[in-house]
Design an enzyme around this catalytic site. Structure first.
Site, PDB file in Angstrom:
ATOM      1  N   LYS A  55       0.760  -0.914  -0.145  1.00 40.50           N
ATOM      2  CA  LYS A  55       0.375   0.444  -0.165  1.00 40.50           C
ATOM      3  C   LYS A  55       1.204   1.051   0.015  1.00 40.50           C
ATOM      4  CE  LYS A  55      -4.177  -2.195   1.877  1.00 40.50           C
ATOM      5  NZ  LYS A  55      -4.047  -3.040   3.150  1.00 40.50           N
ATOM      6  N   GLN A  99      -4.186  -1.520  10.162  1.00 42.05           N
ATOM      7  CA  GLN A  99      -4.260  -2.370   8.670  1.00 42.05           C
ATOM      8  C   GLN A  99      -4.544  -3.877  10.187  1.00 42.05           C
ATOM      9  OE1 GLN A  99      -2.872  -3.559   6.266  1.00 42.05           O
ATOM     10  NE2 GLN A  99      -3.804  -5.690   6.549  1.00 42.05           N
ATOM     11  N   ASP A 122     -10.300   3.693   4.223  1.00 39.37           N
ATOM     12  CA  ASP A 122     -10.579   2.511   4.289  1.00 39.37           C
ATOM     13  C   ASP A 122     -12.185   1.630   4.720  1.00 39.37           C
ATOM     14  OD1 ASP A 122      -9.761  -0.268   3.673  1.00 39.37           O
ATOM     15  OD2 ASP A 122      -8.810  -0.394   5.520  1.00 39.37           O
TER      16      ASP A 122
END
Ligand code: NAP
Length: 297
Positions: A55, A99, A122
């Site tokens: 990412k 994450q 996200d």
């Protein structure tokens, strides 16, 4: 019946990232501020380390600054919440990606909720999910967002269609169904307690497989002409759909790999630049607002 046409997520993601890079560069020129995505990783799980690195690299390649925070595996929920709150308050950070999954000792929900909704690129907070469900501006979960982009790119209008989503996880199945509902599909969710899954799948004009069970959806249960989206990613590059049999009955199908997978990061980057634009007071085209049909593919 002839074989299904493939929905090429690699090519679509490339288009989307190129668009995003253009927008990032224009924003940087106009405001003197480069969009910045902060990634937060707790512990050193090898798969998570690889995902985060990917990412970061893709962010940089798109002209998005990348800031990384690594916390030891023993980090408490309180310490993680503190780190996320300070990123949320930092004007130099426009998007935050935590994450996950994380260690079982961490209250994942408390951590997600420490992310400011305007930086939740996200789409993991309650606020983002609610906004998505109500069709209000906000950031969507990236993989479901990517699925909708693929459907749009290939001219699939969900309105009035029967959509069956196999899987109901908070990051994938559930939001995918909500996005289809928002586009006027008639949505059915299936999960581990669903009775006679094949019978439900046979009703579907659009099947989204998001389960994590290799080849669970069989071609014989795909309605002829249905659109099949396989979000599954199992060891050995195997999806949740039995591709070889499903490709014979579907009209459109995503391959694994190269279908849904590449779209996730592309949507993350796009939402980061959108978040930066909003925070810097520059209004542009909202994600999903631009034509993304790629009939030429
Ligand atoms: P998850 O959290 O484990 O959820 C799996 C879902 O499938 C659950 O809702 C579960 O039902 C349901 N399920 C399990 N066995 C079933 C069965 N036999 N019949 C019907 N439903 C069943 O998984 P996830 O995070 O959503 O991920 C699903 C898949 O997508 C995985 O292969 C993952 O690797 C992949 N994925 C890909 C991307 C990407 O492409 N970028 C991103 C995320 C995930 P219950 O709710 O009843 O337990």
């Amino acid at each position: 019946m002839s074989q299904a046409r493939l929905m090429d997520g690699t090519a679509l993601a490339r288009t989307l990232v190129a668009d995003t890079a253009e927008r990032a560069s224009a924003l940087t020129l106009r405001t003197g501020t480069t969009p910045c995505l902060a990634t937060v990783l707790v512990g050193e799980d090898p798969a998570s380390v690889t995902y985060v690195r990917m990412k970061q690299n893709r962010s940089r390649a798109a002209g998005i600054e990348s800031r990384h925070v690594t916390l030891p595996a023993a980090t408490t929920t309180g310490e993680l919440v503190g780190a996320l709150r300070s990123l949320s308050a930092d004007p130099g950070v426009h998007g935050i990606l935590l994450q996950h999954p994380m260690g079982a000792h961490i209250d994942e929900r408390a951590a997600f909720e420490a992310i400011a909704p305007e930086k939740d690129v996200d789409g993991v907070t309650f606020a983002s999910f609610a906004a998505m469900s109500f069709g209000l501006p906000g950031f969507v979960s990236c993989t479901p967002g990517g699925i909708m982009r693929l459907l749009d790119a290939y001219g699939v209008d969900p309105a009035g269609k029967r959509a069956v989503v196999v899987g109901r996880s908070a990051i994938l199945g559930k939001p995918a169904g909500m996005l289809l509902l928002a586009r006027d599909a008639t949505v059915t969710y299936c999960h581990s307690r669903t009775r006679d899954l094949p019978a439900v799948v046979r009703e579907a004009d659009i099947v989204v497989a998001a389960v994590g069970r290799p080849r669970l959806v069989r071609g014989q249960d795909v309605k002829p002409g249905a659109v099949v989206v396989d979000a599954g990613y199992n060891p050995g590059n195997v999806g949740d759909v039995d591709f070889d049999s499903a490709v014979e009955r579907a009209s459109l199908i995503t391959p694994v790999p190269g279908g849904v997978g590449p779209m996730t990061i592309a949507v993350l980057l796009e939402q980061t630049v959108e978040a930066a634009s909003r925070q810097l007071g520059v209004t542009g085209a909202a994600p999903g607002g631009r034509a993304q049909r790629i009939q030429a593919l």
